[in-house]
Design a protein around this motif. Structure first.
Motif, short mmCIF file in Angstrom:
data_model
loop_
_atom_site.label_atom_id
_atom_site.label_comp_id
_atom_site.label_asym_id
_atom_site.label_seq_id
_atom_site.Cartn_x
_atom_site.Cartn_y
_atom_site.Cartn_z
N MET A 77 45.43 34.41 46.32
CA MET A 77 46.34 33.61 45.52
C MET A 77 45.92 32.14 45.49
O MET A 77 46.70 31.23 45.78
N SER A 80 46.55 30.70 39.68
CA SER A 80 47.75 31.31 39.08
C SER A 80 47.38 32.42 38.11
O SER A 80 48.08 32.65 37.12
N LYS A 85 53.21 37.48 41.24
CA LYS A 85 53.13 36.28 42.07
C LYS A 85 53.44 36.63 43.53
O LYS A 85 54.41 37.35 43.82
#
Length: 320
Positions: A77, A80, A85
């Motif tokens: 991560m 983006s 997420k």
């Protein structure tokens, strides 16, 4: 004198050269190094196979799936790009995957770029072995590309195919459309073409590349740069024996046939000699048996009286 190149001009030329190499590298994908064709060992059955979502042998799911596009096993991560997420958490296993490719049967991570580009750019879209005609879903091995004809090959047929790939489907190196020597060879059609017949109205030649094959459009190669060989037949007129002028015909065929007959006749004579020797040995054995019978007949009338050998014992003698 030509103008001296400035620093900015040199940088621009180097950038254009790198971009050109990148575009060329995208067109020629190395299957052995691509993540969707990487080697994988099953966690359960310990069998080595191609990178897959499920094991080909035991259908088990792997603990650390590999992305078929970027080749990563952990999503950290840092950008983006992730569709799902997971801020501050490293995702591995099934939390990292987002889809399964229908062509290469491998996991694709949940990155937006991988999900949107892999299906269109998958190098195993139409991967079917040219020898056994098996696809990715029909066998558990990896997929390779032939170094000469650039067709897909499975692990079972890759060595055998590449050993016999540079063989023409003709008896000479002449052009298939005329009688001139073929200077260009197509390794997919297994045929030679001269300079005139490589010009096609359907397939256009790109600048700086070899002319395409007028039949299939595959890029041809010069025959002198290859180890091409012609088709050889070991029966009929083409026996492989050439005359002094380099042409083999029916005359050589009948000569070889007659020589084979003579050699067979000599072989048969040797067999006849062996059979005669065996017959002589059998006759000698029969003669020895006859002589033994004659000697036994000579002593048949000889009477030695009552002996132990005839079954007589002195205690069995009856008293008068």
């Amino acid at each position: 004198m030509p103008k001296k190149k400035t620093g900015a001009r040199k940088k621009a030329e180097n950038r254009r050269e790198r971009e050109k190499q990148l575009r060329a590298s995208r067109g020629t994908v190395d299957l052995a190094k691509h993540p969707c064709n990487a080697s994988m060992e099953c966690d359960k059955c310990q069998r080595r196979q191609k990178n897959r979502a499920f094991c080909y042998f035991c259908n088990s799911v792997q603990k650390l799936p590999i992305c078929a596009q970027c080749g990563k096993t952990k999503c950290m991560m840092k950008s983006s790009d992730c569709v799902i997420k997971h801020a501050g958490v490293y995702s591995t296993g099934l939390a990292m995957v987002g889809a399964i490719c229908d062509f290469c049967e491998a996991w694709v991570c949940h990155g937006r770029k991988c999900l949107s580009t892999h299906a269109c750019a998958c190098p195993l879209t139409d991967a079917e072995c040219v020898e056994c005609e098996r696809g990715v879903w029909d066998h558990g091995g990896r997929i390779f590309s032939c170094s000469f004809c650039h067709n897909f090959l499975c692990e079972d047929d890759q060595f055998e195919h590449q050993a016999s790939c540079q063989v023409l489907e003709a008896e000479t190196f002449k052009c298939v459309s005329c009688n001139r020597l073929g200077q260009h060879s197509c390794l997919r059609c297994k045929a030679c073409f001269c300079d005139e017949h490589t010009r096609s109205k359907v397939f256009k030649q790109e600048k700086g590349k070899q002319p395409p094959c007028p039949k299939c459009g595959h890029e041809t190669q010069e025959t002198k740069d290859l180890s091409m060989s012609t088709r050889s037949l070991r029966f009929g007129r083409q026996t492989g024996v050439e005359e002094g002028d380099g042409a083999s015909g029916y005359d050589a065929y009948w000569k070889n046939l007659s020589s084979d007959k003579y050699s067979d006749a000599g072989y048969r004579d040797e067999d006849d000699d062996e059979y005669e020797a065996e017959d002589d040995d059998e006759e000698d054995d029969e003669g020895g048996k006859d002589s033994d019978a004659e000697s036994s007949d000579l002593f048949s009338n000889l009477n030695l009286g009552r002996t132990y050998a005839s079954g007589y014992a002195h205690y069995e003698e009856q008293e008068n």
